[in-house]
Design a protein around this motif. Structure first.
Motif, PDB file in Angstrom:
ATOM      1  N   TRP A  74      27.139  44.913 -92.234  1.00  0.00           N
ATOM      2  CA  TRP A  74      26.915  45.416 -90.871  1.00  0.00           C
ATOM      3  C   TRP A  74      25.600  44.906 -90.311  1.00  0.00           C
ATOM      4  O   TRP A  74      25.535  44.428 -89.178  1.00  0.00           O
ATOM      5  CB  TRP A  74      26.938  46.944 -90.912  1.00  0.00           C
ATOM      6  CG  TRP A  74      26.760  47.616 -89.587  1.00  0.00           C
ATOM      7  CD1 TRP A  74      27.625  47.595 -88.528  1.00  0.00           C
ATOM      8  CD2 TRP A  74      25.659  48.439 -89.183  1.00  0.00           C
ATOM      9  NE1 TRP A  74      27.126  48.361 -87.492  1.00  0.00           N
ATOM     10  CE2 TRP A  74      25.921  48.887 -87.873  1.00  0.00           C
ATOM     11  CE3 TRP A  74      24.484  48.850 -89.809  1.00  0.00           C
ATOM     12  CZ2 TRP A  74      25.039  49.719 -87.170  1.00  0.00           C
ATOM     13  CZ3 TRP A  74      23.611  49.671 -89.126  1.00  0.00           C
ATOM     14  CH2 TRP A  74      23.896  50.098 -87.820  1.00  0.00           C
ATOM     15  N   ALA A  79      28.669  47.505 -97.610  1.00  0.00           N
ATOM     16  CA  ALA A  79      29.095  47.599 -96.209  1.00  0.00           C
ATOM     17  C   ALA A  79      27.889  47.573 -95.274  1.00  0.00           C
ATOM     18  O   ALA A  79      27.951  47.008 -94.177  1.00  0.00           O
ATOM     19  CB  ALA A  79      29.913  48.872 -95.995  1.00  0.00           C
ATOM     20  N   ASP A  80      26.789  48.177 -95.720  1.00  0.00           N
ATOM     21  CA  ASP A  80      25.561  48.208 -94.918  1.00  0.00           C
ATOM     22  C   ASP A  80      25.008  46.806 -94.718  1.00  0.00           C
ATOM     23  O   ASP A  80      24.609  46.429 -93.610  1.00  0.00           O
ATOM     24  CB  ASP A  80      24.536  49.097 -95.625  1.00  0.00           C
ATOM     25  CG  ASP A  80      23.289  49.340 -94.791  1.00  0.00           C
ATOM     26  OD1 ASP A  80      23.422  49.900 -93.688  1.00  0.00           O
ATOM     27  OD2 ASP A  80      22.193  48.971 -95.231  1.00  0.00           O
ATOM     28  N   TYR A 101      32.245  51.119 -91.872  1.00  0.00           N
ATOM     29  CA  TYR A 101      31.198  51.725 -92.680  1.00  0.00           C
ATOM     30  C   TYR A 101      31.462  53.219 -92.861  1.00  0.00           C
ATOM     31  O   TYR A 101      31.262  53.770 -93.954  1.00  0.00           O
ATOM     32  CB  TYR A 101      29.833  51.515 -92.014  1.00  0.00           C
ATOM     33  CG  TYR A 101      28.666  52.013 -92.828  1.00  0.00           C
ATOM     34  CD1 TYR A 101      28.092  51.203 -93.802  1.00  0.00           C
ATOM     35  CD2 TYR A 101      28.147  53.281 -92.637  1.00  0.00           C
ATOM     36  CE1 TYR A 101      27.026  51.659 -94.564  1.00  0.00           C
ATOM     37  CE2 TYR A 101      27.080  53.743 -93.395  1.00  0.00           C
ATOM     38  CZ  TYR A 101      26.530  52.929 -94.361  1.00  0.00           C
ATOM     39  OH  TYR A 101      25.480  53.384 -95.123  1.00  0.00           O
ATOM     40  N   HIS A 126      24.459  55.175 -88.103  1.00  0.00           N
ATOM     41  CA  HIS A 126      25.021  53.824 -88.020  1.00  0.00           C
ATOM     42  C   HIS A 126      25.941  53.700 -86.807  1.00  0.00           C
ATOM     43  O   HIS A 126      25.886  52.711 -86.078  1.00  0.00           O
ATOM     44  CB  HIS A 126      25.793  53.500 -89.303  1.00  0.00           C
ATOM     45  CG  HIS A 126      24.930  53.213 -90.492  1.00  0.00           C
ATOM     46  ND1 HIS A 126      24.237  54.192 -91.175  1.00  0.00           N
ATOM     47  CD2 HIS A 126      24.658  52.044 -91.129  1.00  0.00           C
ATOM     48  CE1 HIS A 126      23.586  53.648 -92.193  1.00  0.00           C
ATOM     49  NE2 HIS A 126      23.819  52.346 -92.181  1.00  0.00           N
TER      50      HIS A 126
END
Length: 237
Positions: free
Chosen positions: A156, A152-153, A139, A201
């Protein structure tokens, strides 16, 4: 009042949406009897089979129920309906949308995400914890393009929600990110503060790997809540 006949394609779906909207906006108040089948057929110029199918869907959505006397009564949808009602409204894109549905969905997302992070830190396997840390590293390399960061979030967070071991949370997550609730329509730029905080993150992943559920929950809630005020400001314009 006589209405013009509705379009012939997907007649029962259209009739369901019309009756649903009347229930949601209070035109058909809770406790009242739904208009008789033959009268609905005459009002909208459709056959009774289409009416029966529409009423069946209203029953499935817990918007009406058939009483012992055979009448179909309108229910208080705020007490009986489920999340699928919000999904249906969002998919239709018509009718009386629930107030601030996008904001409400983002608030739910923050609550589910925070508790999922807590549970993941407490329950997940070492392999999953390592995957969460590795995904946080990826990320960090995904930015600064917001669309790329958004994808990508989601990937994840899916690892975190799966690691929570809570099936209900996972199904809700699928609804929230799958385009079936208004949260999916929130412009990506309104989530800038959340998505660009790469450091948060990475720290959250570290809390999960270190088995620190309370710290993981606090940071997850803080991170996910950043998109809610932006959505509230937009809704109030």
């Amino acid at each position: 009042m006589k209405h013009a006949p509705i379009r012939r394609e997907a007649v029962s779906d259209q009739l369901y949406a019309l009756l649903r909207d009347r229930i949601l906006d209070g035109s058909l108040p809770a406790g009242t009897a739904l208009t008789a089948e033959r009268d609905l057929a005459a009002e909208f110029g459709v056959n009774r089979h289409a009416v029966r199918e529409a009423v069946k869907r209203l029953q499935q959505a817990r918007l009406v129920e058939v009483s012992h006397g055979g009448r179909t009564l309108v229910l208080d949808w705020r007490r009986t309906a489920g999340l699928d009602l919000a999904v249906g409204i969002a998919e239709a894109g018509t009718g009386p949308a629930l107030p601030d549905l996008a904001r409400d969905a983002l608030e739910m997302r923050a609550c589910i995400g925070a508790d999922a992070a807590r549970l993941c830190a407490a329950r997940c396997s070492r392999r999953t914890a390592a995957d969460v840390v590795e995904a946080a590293g990826r990320y960090a390399l995904a930015g600064p393009d917001l669309t790329e960061l958004g994808a990508a979030d989601v990937a994840w967070w899916r690892l975190i929600v799966e690691g929570s071991g809570n099936l209900a949370y996972l199904l809700a997550f699928n609804t929230l990110v799958g385009g079936t609730l208004a949260v999916a329509d929130v412009p990506i730029d309104l989530r800038t503060a959340e998505l660009l905080d790469v450091e948060a993150h990475v720290r959250l992943a570290a809390h999960i790997a270190a088995r620190e559920p309370e710290a993981a929950e606090r940071l997850a809630r803080e991170l996910l809540s950043r998109s809610v005020p932006a959505t509230r400001r937009t809704a109030g314009r």
